[in-house]
Design a protein around this motif. Sequence first.
Motif, PDB file in Angstrom:
ATOM      1  N   LYS A 212      -9.509   0.034   6.112  1.00 34.03           N
ATOM      2  CA  LYS A 212      -8.970  -0.922   5.140  1.00 34.03           C
ATOM      3  C   LYS A 212      -7.530  -1.246   5.531  1.00 34.03           C
ATOM      4  O   LYS A 212      -6.693  -0.353   5.577  1.00 34.03           O
ATOM      5  N   ARG A 213      -7.255  -2.507   5.799  1.00 29.76           N
ATOM      6  CA  ARG A 213      -5.947  -2.870   6.335  1.00 29.76           C
ATOM      7  C   ARG A 213      -5.329  -4.012   5.531  1.00 29.76           C
ATOM      8  O   ARG A 213      -5.183  -5.133   6.020  1.00 29.76           O
ATOM      9  N   LYS A 214      -5.011  -3.722   4.279  1.00 25.01           N
ATOM     10  CA  LYS A 214      -4.362  -4.713   3.423  1.00 25.01           C
ATOM     11  C   LYS A 214      -2.975  -5.071   3.979  1.00 25.01           C
ATOM     12  O   LYS A 214      -2.210  -4.185   4.346  1.00 25.01           O
ATOM     13  N   LYS A 215      -2.662  -6.348   4.007  1.00 30.45           N
ATOM     14  CA  LYS A 215      -1.366  -6.775   4.508  1.00 30.45           C
ATOM     15  C   LYS A 215      -0.246  -6.337   3.563  1.00 30.45           C
ATOM     16  O   LYS A 215       0.807  -5.875   4.000  1.00 30.45           O
ATOM     17  N   SER A 216      -0.504  -6.458   2.251  1.00 29.81           N
ATOM     18  CA  SER A 216       0.489  -6.061   1.254  1.00 29.81           C
ATOM     19  C   SER A 216       0.626  -4.545   1.215  1.00 29.81           C
ATOM     20  O   SER A 216      -0.374  -3.821   1.141  1.00 29.81           O
ATOM     21  N   PHE A 217       1.866  -4.066   1.247  1.00 24.23           N
ATOM     22  CA  PHE A 217       2.104  -2.620   1.188  1.00 24.23           C
ATOM     23  C   PHE A 217       1.635  -2.057  -0.143  1.00 24.23           C
ATOM     24  O   PHE A 217       0.944  -1.030  -0.196  1.00 24.23           O
ATOM     25  N   HIS A 218       1.987  -2.728  -1.257  1.00 22.96           N
ATOM     26  CA  HIS A 218       1.594  -2.244  -2.578  1.00 22.96           C
ATOM     27  C   HIS A 218       0.086  -2.378  -2.779  1.00 22.96           C
ATOM     28  O   HIS A 218      -0.527  -1.548  -3.460  1.00 22.96           O
ATOM     29  N   GLY A 219      -0.514  -3.412  -2.180  1.00 18.77           N
ATOM     30  CA  GLY A 219      -1.972  -3.547  -2.254  1.00 18.77           C
ATOM     31  C   GLY A 219      -2.663  -2.409  -1.548  1.00 18.77           C
ATOM     32  O   GLY A 219      -3.658  -1.864  -2.044  1.00 18.77           O
ATOM     33  N   MET A 220      -2.132  -1.991  -0.399  1.00 21.63           N
ATOM     34  CA  MET A 220      -2.715  -0.874   0.340  1.00 21.63           C
ATOM     35  C   MET A 220      -2.500   0.440  -0.397  1.00 21.63           C
ATOM     36  O   MET A 220      -3.376   1.314  -0.406  1.00 21.63           O
ATOM     37  N   ALA A 221      -1.336   0.571  -1.049  1.00 15.10           N
ATOM     38  CA  ALA A 221      -1.065   1.784  -1.838  1.00 15.10           C
ATOM     39  C   ALA A 221      -2.055   1.895  -2.995  1.00 15.10           C
ATOM     40  O   ALA A 221      -2.550   2.988  -3.300  1.00 15.10           O
ATOM     41  N   ALA A 222      -2.352   0.759  -3.642  1.00 16.33           N
ATOM     42  CA  ALA A 222      -3.326   0.758  -4.741  1.00 16.33           C
ATOM     43  C   ALA A 222      -4.714   1.107  -4.227  1.00 16.33           C
ATOM     44  O   ALA A 222      -5.455   1.872  -4.861  1.00 16.33           O
ATOM     45  N   LEU A 223      -5.084   0.562  -3.065  1.00 15.63           N
ATOM     46  CA  LEU A 223      -6.391   0.853  -2.482  1.00 15.63           C
ATOM     47  C   LEU A 223      -6.518   2.336  -2.127  1.00 15.63           C
ATOM     48  O   LEU A 223      -7.571   2.950  -2.315  1.00 15.63           O
ATOM     49  N   ALA A 224      -5.429   2.919  -1.637  1.00 14.55           N
ATOM     50  CA  ALA A 224      -5.429   4.354  -1.324  1.00 14.55           C
ATOM     51  C   ALA A 224      -5.658   5.178  -2.593  1.00 14.55           C
ATOM     52  O   ALA A 224      -6.391   6.168  -2.581  1.00 14.55           O
ATOM     53  N   LEU A 225      -5.035   4.754  -3.702  1.00 11.18           N
ATOM     54  CA  LEU A 225      -5.208   5.453  -4.972  1.00 11.18           C
ATOM     55  C   LEU A 225      -6.648   5.341  -5.473  1.00 11.18           C
ATOM     56  O   LEU A 225      -7.230   6.317  -5.944  1.00 11.18           O
ATOM     57  N   PHE A 226      -7.245   4.149  -5.355  1.00 16.44           N
ATOM     58  CA  PHE A 226      -8.644   3.972  -5.752  1.00 16.44           C
ATOM     59  C   PHE A 226      -9.572   4.839  -4.892  1.00 16.44           C
ATOM     60  O   PHE A 226     -10.568   5.380  -5.383  1.00 16.44           O
ATOM     61  N   THR A 227      -9.240   4.968  -3.615  1.00 13.48           N
ATOM     62  CA  THR A 227     -10.045   5.810  -2.721  1.00 13.48           C
ATOM     63  C   THR A 227      -9.957   7.270  -3.135  1.00 13.48           C
ATOM     64  O   THR A 227     -10.952   7.997  -3.113  1.00 13.48           O
ATOM     65  N   LEU A 228      -8.751   7.712  -3.517  1.00 13.97           N
ATOM     66  CA  LEU A 228      -8.577   9.074  -4.040  1.00 13.97           C
ATOM     67  C   LEU A 228      -9.455   9.290  -5.272  1.00 13.97           C
ATOM     68  O   LEU A 228     -10.139  10.318  -5.396  1.00 13.97           O
ATOM     69  N   MET A 229      -9.462   8.328  -6.182  1.00 16.47           N
ATOM     70  CA  MET A 229     -10.265   8.439  -7.401  1.00 16.47           C
ATOM     71  C   MET A 229     -11.744   8.513  -7.070  1.00 16.47           C
ATOM     72  O   MET A 229     -12.489   9.330  -7.637  1.00 16.47           O
ATOM     73  N   ALA A 230     -12.199   7.673  -6.124  1.00 17.55           N
ATOM     74  CA  ALA A 230     -13.606   7.681  -5.720  1.00 17.55           C
ATOM     75  C   ALA A 230     -13.987   9.024  -5.114  1.00 17.55           C
ATOM     76  O   ALA A 230     -15.066   9.571  -5.399  1.00 17.55           O
ATOM     77  N   ASN A 231     -13.092   9.584  -4.301  1.00 21.71           N
ATOM     78  CA  ASN A 231     -13.354  10.880  -3.676  1.00 21.71           C
ATOM     79  C   ASN A 231     -13.520  11.976  -4.732  1.00 21.71           C
ATOM     80  O   ASN A 231     -14.432  12.805  -4.647  1.00 21.71           O
ATOM     81  N   ASN A 232     -12.648  11.965  -5.746  1.00 20.29           N
ATOM     82  CA  ASN A 232     -12.735  12.979  -6.803  1.00 20.29           C
ATOM     83  C   ASN A 232     -13.986  12.801  -7.661  1.00 20.29           C
ATOM     84  O   ASN A 232     -14.637  13.776  -8.040  1.00 20.29           O
ATOM     85  N   ILE A 233     -14.321  11.554  -7.996  1.00 15.39           N
ATOM     86  CA  ILE A 233     -15.518  11.291  -8.811  1.00 15.39           C
ATOM     87  C   ILE A 233     -16.774  11.771  -8.095  1.00 15.39           C
ATOM     88  O   ILE A 233     -17.651  12.395  -8.697  1.00 15.39           O
ATOM     89  N   LEU A 234     -16.845  11.511  -6.787  1.00 11.13           N
ATOM     90  CA  LEU A 234     -17.994  11.982  -6.002  1.00 11.13           C
ATOM     91  C   LEU A 234     -18.038  13.507  -5.968  1.00 11.13           C
ATOM     92  O   LEU A 234     -19.109  14.107  -6.030  1.00 11.13           O
ATOM     93  N   GLY A 235     -16.860  14.128  -5.869  1.00 15.22           N
ATOM     94  CA  GLY A 235     -16.803  15.590  -5.886  1.00 15.22           C
ATOM     95  C   GLY A 235     -17.255  16.166  -7.208  1.00 15.22           C
ATOM     96  O   GLY A 235     -17.980  17.168  -7.254  1.00 15.22           O
ATOM     97  N   TRP A 236     -16.832  15.536  -8.314  1.00 13.40           N
ATOM     98  CA  TRP A 236     -17.254  15.998  -9.647  1.00 13.40           C
ATOM     99  C   TRP A 236     -18.757  15.825  -9.824  1.00 13.40           C
ATOM    100  O   TRP A 236     -19.433  16.693 -10.386  1.00 13.40           O
ATOM    101  N   PHE A 237     -19.291  14.692  -9.339  1.00 10.81           N
ATOM    102  CA  PHE A 237     -20.736  14.463  -9.428  1.00 10.81           C
ATOM    103  C   PHE A 237     -21.496  15.526  -8.646  1.00 10.81           C
ATOM    104  O   PHE A 237     -22.523  16.048  -9.114  1.00 10.81           O
ATOM    105  N   LYS A 238     -21.004  15.869  -7.483  1.00 11.54           N
ATOM    106  CA  LYS A 238     -21.666  16.868  -6.643  1.00 11.54           C
ATOM    107  C   LYS A 238     -21.761  18.211  -7.358  1.00 11.54           C
ATOM    108  O   LYS A 238     -22.752  18.943  -7.228  1.00 11.54           O
ATOM    109  N   LYS A 239     -20.732  18.544  -8.150  1.00 11.27           N
ATOM    110  CA  LYS A 239     -20.729  19.819  -8.873  1.00 11.27           C
ATOM    111  C   LYS A 239     -21.791  19.867  -9.969  1.00 11.27           C
ATOM    112  O   LYS A 239     -22.155  20.950 -10.432  1.00 11.27           O
ATOM    113  N   THR A 240     -22.266  18.698 -10.426  1.00 10.28           N
ATOM    114  CA  THR A 240     -23.314  18.674 -11.451  1.00 10.28           C
ATOM    115  C   THR A 240     -24.702  18.893 -10.853  1.00 10.28           C
ATOM    116  O   THR A 240     -25.655  19.132 -11.587  1.00 10.28           O
TER     117      THR A 240
END
Length: 299
Positions: A212-240
């Motif tokens: 993912k190569r967003k030109k906007s620095f803040h756009g890429m920072a937001a995308l990184a945060l969403f990716t972190l959230m997705a990673n945690n949600i998948l981890g929580w689902f796996k624990k169920t």
Amino acid sequence: VMIDVDMTDLPCSKKCEGAKKGYTTSRKGTPVRQVSLIYASKHQELLDIHLHSGNTHCTDPLKKEIQGFERQYGITKKRRGKITLRVDSGYGSDGNITWLCKRGYQVLAKGYSSRRAAALARSIKPNRRWIKVASDQYLLKVKQIKTIGVSHQALLVKTKSTKPQKDKWIYSLLITNLKSQGPVSLVKLYNQRQAIEKEIQQVKSVLGLKHKRKKSFHGMAALALFTLMANNILGWFKKTLPKSVHHLGLKRLIHEILSIPGSISGCAKGFKVAIESQYAFSKILLSLSKQQKILPLGF
């Protein structure tokens, strides 16, 4: 609580904001941004993520990141004493270690300079007996480092090289203010730091953050945060899921379980989920749906 901190590079176009020819694991001279992560190893959860320009060295933003982490999670000075920060050599400058210890944290860090460790190893007398950690790793307790302004113990660690090179052993200096464990246990505890490196690979490769190569620095920072959230949600689902599938990596979890087709039908109380039964892991999802046949509306 064990908290790991690490930084990795994200390749990007030279036109992207924050793109610099900096520290990179890929081809030299490639424009990159840097991303740092804070990780709770026991719970296998990413706690925070920060985007930086490509020429940022991980030792520079550490204080700001730790202070932000404290504000975000309400970490008071009393609570800091129950947290162990485990960091690699990039963060392990004498100043950073001193600052973290004085701030009240337990610290387990690899010293910044590999040259200092190698020089210290050359000064060791041949009759000194190294303590075995594993078949390819040994340690020696050495004097405290004078330029670190807090009480600590220093361990010289030699690890057998896996690469064909001149030096048979690679030397590193492990510095800690932990007093509850012995030298061998401390080295083994540091070796468990590979969990965050595995997590980084998941975020970059499986969830595709490095593509993912967003030109906007803040756009890429937001995308990184969403990716972190997705990673945690998948981890929580796996624990169920049943323990029989806990060995599955994130890639298999996505492609072999979450890709199983199903359908949703609405009803007065909420909605019902139906799972197709001909797939290898269908029984697992069916067992979950039977536990709660009707899911309430609203989250």
